[in-house]
Design a protein around this motif. Structure first.
Motif, PDB file in Angstrom:
ATOM      1  N   THR A 267      -3.114 -13.732  -1.294  1.00 16.05           N
ATOM      2  CA  THR A 267      -2.787 -12.643  -0.452  1.00 16.05           C
ATOM      3  C   THR A 267      -3.756 -12.353   0.369  1.00 16.05           C
ATOM      4  O   THR A 267      -4.845 -13.070   0.562  1.00 16.05           O
ATOM      5  CB  THR A 267      -2.289 -11.204  -1.204  1.00 16.05           C
ATOM      6  N   ASN A 268      -3.682 -11.367   1.548  1.00 14.20           N
ATOM      7  CA  ASN A 268      -4.511 -11.223   2.670  1.00 14.20           C
ATOM      8  C   ASN A 268      -4.261  -9.764   2.892  1.00 14.20           C
ATOM      9  O   ASN A 268      -3.162  -9.107   3.080  1.00 14.20           O
ATOM     10  CB  ASN A 268      -4.248 -12.140   3.657  1.00 14.20           C
TER      11      ASN A 268
ATOM     12  N   CYS B 116      -6.620  -6.387   5.546  1.00 11.75           N
ATOM     13  CA  CYS B 116      -7.679  -5.884   5.902  1.00 11.75           C
ATOM     14  C   CYS B 116      -8.513  -5.212   5.137  1.00 11.75           C
ATOM     15  O   CYS B 116      -9.945  -5.196   5.045  1.00 11.75           O
ATOM     16  CB  CYS B 116      -7.721  -4.812   7.278  1.00 11.75           C
ATOM     17  N   PHE B 117      -7.962  -4.355   4.179  1.00 14.40           N
ATOM     18  CA  PHE B 117      -8.677  -3.400   2.945  1.00 14.40           C
ATOM     19  C   PHE B 117      -9.976  -3.061   3.597  1.00 14.40           C
ATOM     20  O   PHE B 117     -10.893  -3.077   3.110  1.00 14.40           O
ATOM     21  CB  PHE B 117      -9.064  -4.511   1.889  1.00 14.40           C
ATOM     22  N   ASP B 118      -9.627  -1.923   4.453  1.00  7.92           N
ATOM     23  CA  ASP B 118     -10.719  -1.108   5.012  1.00  7.92           C
ATOM     24  C   ASP B 118     -11.359  -0.160   4.055  1.00  7.92           C
ATOM     25  O   ASP B 118     -12.498  -0.245   3.678  1.00  7.92           O
ATOM     26  CB  ASP B 118     -10.211  -0.584   6.416  1.00  7.92           C
TER      27      ASP B 118
ATOM     28  N   HIS C 151      -7.520   1.968  -1.795  1.00  8.59           N
ATOM     29  CA  HIS C 151      -6.772   3.252  -2.193  1.00  8.59           C
ATOM     30  C   HIS C 151      -6.289   2.615  -3.403  1.00  8.59           C
ATOM     31  O   HIS C 151      -5.891   1.444  -3.245  1.00  8.59           O
ATOM     32  CB  HIS C 151      -5.960   3.872  -0.999  1.00  8.59           C
TER      33      HIS C 151
ATOM     34  N   HIS D 263      -3.530  -0.164  -2.903  1.00  4.03           N
ATOM     35  CA  HIS D 263      -4.417  -1.563  -2.753  1.00  4.03           C
ATOM     36  C   HIS D 263      -4.573  -2.117  -4.351  1.00  4.03           C
ATOM     37  O   HIS D 263      -4.348  -3.217  -4.680  1.00  4.03           O
ATOM     38  CB  HIS D 263      -5.740  -1.512  -2.203  1.00  4.03           C
TER      39      HIS D 263
ATOM     40  N   TYR E  73      -1.346  -3.119  -6.138  1.00  2.00           N
ATOM     41  CA  TYR E  73      -0.654  -4.312  -5.434  1.00  2.00           C
ATOM     42  C   TYR E  73      -1.546  -5.501  -5.892  1.00  2.00           C
ATOM     43  O   TYR E  73      -1.044  -6.489  -6.349  1.00  2.00           O
ATOM     44  CB  TYR E  73      -0.764  -3.894  -4.017  1.00  2.00           C
TER      45      TYR E  73
ATOM     46  N   LYS F 272      -5.342  -1.893  15.069  1.00  3.40           N
ATOM     47  CA  LYS F 272      -5.418  -0.631  14.177  1.00  3.40           C
ATOM     48  C   LYS F 272      -6.269   0.443  14.690  1.00  3.40           C
ATOM     49  O   LYS F 272      -6.276   1.333  13.917  1.00  3.40           O
ATOM     50  CB  LYS F 272      -5.912  -1.014  12.762  1.00  3.40           C
TER      51      LYS F 272
ATOM     52  N   ARG G 298     -11.801   0.945  14.336  1.00  2.00           N
ATOM     53  CA  ARG G 298     -11.562   0.091  12.838  1.00  2.00           C
ATOM     54  C   ARG G 298     -12.093  -1.279  13.080  1.00  2.00           C
ATOM     55  O   ARG G 298     -11.997  -1.974  14.078  1.00  2.00           O
ATOM     56  CB  ARG G 298     -10.046  -0.016  12.636  1.00  2.00           C
TER      57      ARG G 298
ATOM     58  N   LYS H 288       2.422 -10.348  -0.406  1.00  6.56           N
ATOM     59  CA  LYS H 288       2.173  -9.183   0.504  1.00  6.56           C
ATOM     60  C   LYS H 288       2.946  -7.782  -0.252  1.00  6.56           C
ATOM     61  O   LYS H 288       3.682  -7.977  -1.041  1.00  6.56           O
ATOM     62  CB  LYS H 288       2.619  -9.371   1.856  1.00  6.56           C
ATOM     63  N   GLY H 289       2.334  -6.732   0.323  1.00  7.86           N
ATOM     64  CA  GLY H 289       2.734  -5.565  -0.111  1.00  7.86           C
ATOM     65  C   GLY H 289       4.295  -4.962   0.407  1.00  7.86           C
ATOM     66  O   GLY H 289       4.670  -5.593   1.426  1.00  7.86           O
TER      67      GLY H 289
ATOM     68  N   PHE I 103       5.751  -0.931  -2.755  1.00  4.99           N
ATOM     69  CA  PHE I 103       4.738  -0.223  -1.883  1.00  4.99           C
ATOM     70  C   PHE I 103       4.517   1.199  -2.935  1.00  4.99           C
ATOM     71  O   PHE I 103       5.574   1.605  -3.312  1.00  4.99           O
ATOM     72  CB  PHE I 103       5.344   0.180  -0.852  1.00  4.99           C
TER      73      PHE I 103
ATOM     74  N   SER J 282      -2.138   5.023   2.440  1.00  8.48           N
ATOM     75  CA  SER J 282      -2.401   3.987   3.244  1.00  8.48           C
ATOM     76  C   SER J 282      -3.925   4.277   3.887  1.00  8.48           C
ATOM     77  O   SER J 282      -4.313   5.550   3.596  1.00  8.48           O
ATOM     78  CB  SER J 282      -1.396   3.931   4.432  1.00  8.48           C
TER      79      SER J 282
ATOM     80  N   SER K  10      -4.943   4.208   6.892  1.00  3.47           N
ATOM     81  CA  SER K  10      -4.863   5.266   8.008  1.00  3.47           C
ATOM     82  C   SER K  10      -4.496   6.544   7.660  1.00  3.47           C
ATOM     83  O   SER K  10      -4.816   7.449   8.294  1.00  3.47           O
ATOM     84  CB  SER K  10      -3.876   4.732   9.034  1.00  3.47           C
TER      85      SER K  10
HETATM   86  N1  LIG Z   1       0.492   1.609  -0.343  1.00  2.00           N
HETATM   87  C1  LIG Z   1       0.663   0.483  -0.815  1.00  2.00           C
HETATM   88  N2  LIG Z   1       1.165  -0.140  -1.620  1.00  2.00           N
HETATM   89  C2  LIG Z   1       1.153  -1.369  -2.053  1.00  2.00           C
HETATM   90  N3  LIG Z   1       0.598  -2.519  -1.264  1.00  2.00           N
HETATM   91  C3  LIG Z   1      -0.021  -1.771  -0.137  1.00  2.00           C
HETATM   92  C4  LIG Z   1      -0.226  -0.273   0.353  1.00  2.00           C
HETATM   93  N4  LIG Z   1      -0.887  -0.215   1.119  1.00  2.00           N
HETATM   94  C5  LIG Z   1      -1.293  -1.486   1.736  1.00  2.00           C
HETATM   95  N5  LIG Z   1      -0.773  -2.495   0.768  1.00  2.00           N
HETATM   96  C6  LIG Z   1      -0.994  -3.846   1.094  1.00  2.00           C
HETATM   97  O1  LIG Z   1      -2.217  -4.057   0.980  1.00  2.00           O
HETATM   98  C7  LIG Z   1      -2.568  -5.417   1.883  1.00  2.00           C
HETATM   99  C8  LIG Z   1      -3.735  -4.656   2.826  1.00  2.00           C
HETATM  100  O2  LIG Z   1      -3.045  -3.731   3.656  1.00  2.00           O
HETATM  101  P1  LIG Z   1      -3.857  -2.937   4.640  1.00  2.00           P
HETATM  102  O3  LIG Z   1      -5.433  -3.307   4.242  1.00  2.00           O
HETATM  103  O4  LIG Z   1      -3.428  -2.898   5.958  1.00  2.00           O
HETATM  104  O5  LIG Z   1      -3.705  -1.594   4.133  1.00  2.00           O
HETATM  105  P2  LIG Z   1      -3.442  -0.197   4.562  1.00  2.00           P
HETATM  106  O6  LIG Z   1      -3.418   0.887   3.753  1.00  2.00           O
HETATM  107  O7  LIG Z   1      -1.801  -0.508   5.155  1.00  2.00           O
HETATM  108  O8  LIG Z   1      -4.105  -0.088   6.085  1.00  2.00           O
HETATM  109  P3  LIG Z   1      -3.968   0.645   7.259  1.00  2.00           P
HETATM  110  O9  LIG Z   1      -3.120   2.163   7.191  1.00  2.00           O
HETATM  111  O10 LIG Z   1      -5.233   0.598   8.120  1.00  2.00           O
HETATM  112  O11 LIG Z   1      -2.697  -0.378   8.041  1.00  2.00           O
HETATM  113  C9  LIG Z   1      -1.382  -5.447   2.612  1.00  2.00           C
HETATM  114  O12 LIG Z   1      -0.917  -6.744   1.812  1.00  2.00           O
HETATM  115  C10 LIG Z   1      -0.281  -4.610   2.140  1.00  2.00           C
HETATM  116  O13 LIG Z   1       0.939  -4.829   2.223  1.00  2.00           O
END
Ligand SMILES: Nc1ncnc2c1ncn2[C@@H]1O[C@H](COP(=O)(O)OP(=O)(O)OP(=O)(O)O)[C@@H](O)[C@H]1O
Ligand SMILES: O=P(O)(O)O[C@@H]1O[C@H]([C@H](O)CO)[C@@H](O)[C@H](O)[C@@H]1O
Length: 178
Positions: A34-35, A37-39, A42, A45, A48, A74, A78, A121-122, A148, A153, A155
């Protein structure tokens, strides 16, 4: 005293990741990729990645480097967390077996290099919108979307922090429930 400056053991170069994946597959094990940004991590993540790991025997995570995140749109500020720390934080998770940084706009080249058995992916992504989907299917792999976790998230987390500390004095009482 442990060397706290040492890079995480599970953070691989592309070539090291390719060799590791080849070794894992030679043992008859299934490689999940999977891939993201994982900034700021939470619970979405964490759940998932745990679910992704359960789809195989070895979970490798592609992480956008800082320049790639900045091009993703983003927001100009960021990522908040630099690439090496995002990689090391993910590598510390029990669910994650390997982390690889990538500088491209998408993980397509990395996916073609590693040829995972499962691409994940999520639930914020529709299956047909997942980069690398047709490639993974072409070599007999599977593509999975993990449900999900609503309301979670990075953000959203940032917006909540800004809301709570907007007046710089911080909350006198917890005024902003999650
Ligand atoms: N609430 C969530 N539940 C399940 N999977 C998630 C969730 N949020 C993000 N992901 C998954 O985690 C991975 C990384 O996503 P990302 O780092 O963009 O997280 P994000 O919380 O969406 O960040 P941002 O809000 O900055 O876009 C992606 O594959 C995404 O599908
Ligand atoms: O953390 P994000 O924004 O979920 O990660 C992005 O995922 C994109 C996805 O793989 C498209 O299917 C990818 O192209 C982008 O580089 C980010 O990793």
């Amino acid at each position: 005293m442990p060397d706290l400056s040492c890079p995480a053991e599970k953070v691989f170069s592309w070539e090291a990741a390719r060799q590791k994946v080849r070794q894992v597959r030679s043992e008859g094990k299934k490689v999940v990729f999977t891939n993201g940004c994982f900034d700021l991590l939470h619970i979405g993540h964490i759940r998932y990645l745990k679910a992704a790991r359960a789809l195989g025997d070895f979970l490798i995570v592609g992480v956008n480097n800082d320049a790639s995140v900045r091009r993703l749109g983003k927001g100009p500020t960021r990522p908040l967390v630099p690439q090496d720390e995002r990689a090391e934080i993910l590598a510390a998770l029990e669910s994650v077996d390997g982390v690889v940084l990538f500088s491209e706009d998408t993980p397509l080249q990395l996916i073609q290099t590693l040829r995972p058995d499962v691409l994940v992916k999520g639930g914020d992504y529709a299956p047909e919108g997942i980069i690398g989907r047709s490639e993974v299917l072409s070599w007999g792999g599977k593509v999975q979307v993990i449900p999900f976790v609503p309301g979670r998230s990075t953000s959203g987390l940032i917006a909540r922090i800004l809301r709570i500390f907007a007046n710089e004095s911080g909350p006198s009482t917890p005024t902003d429930q999650i």
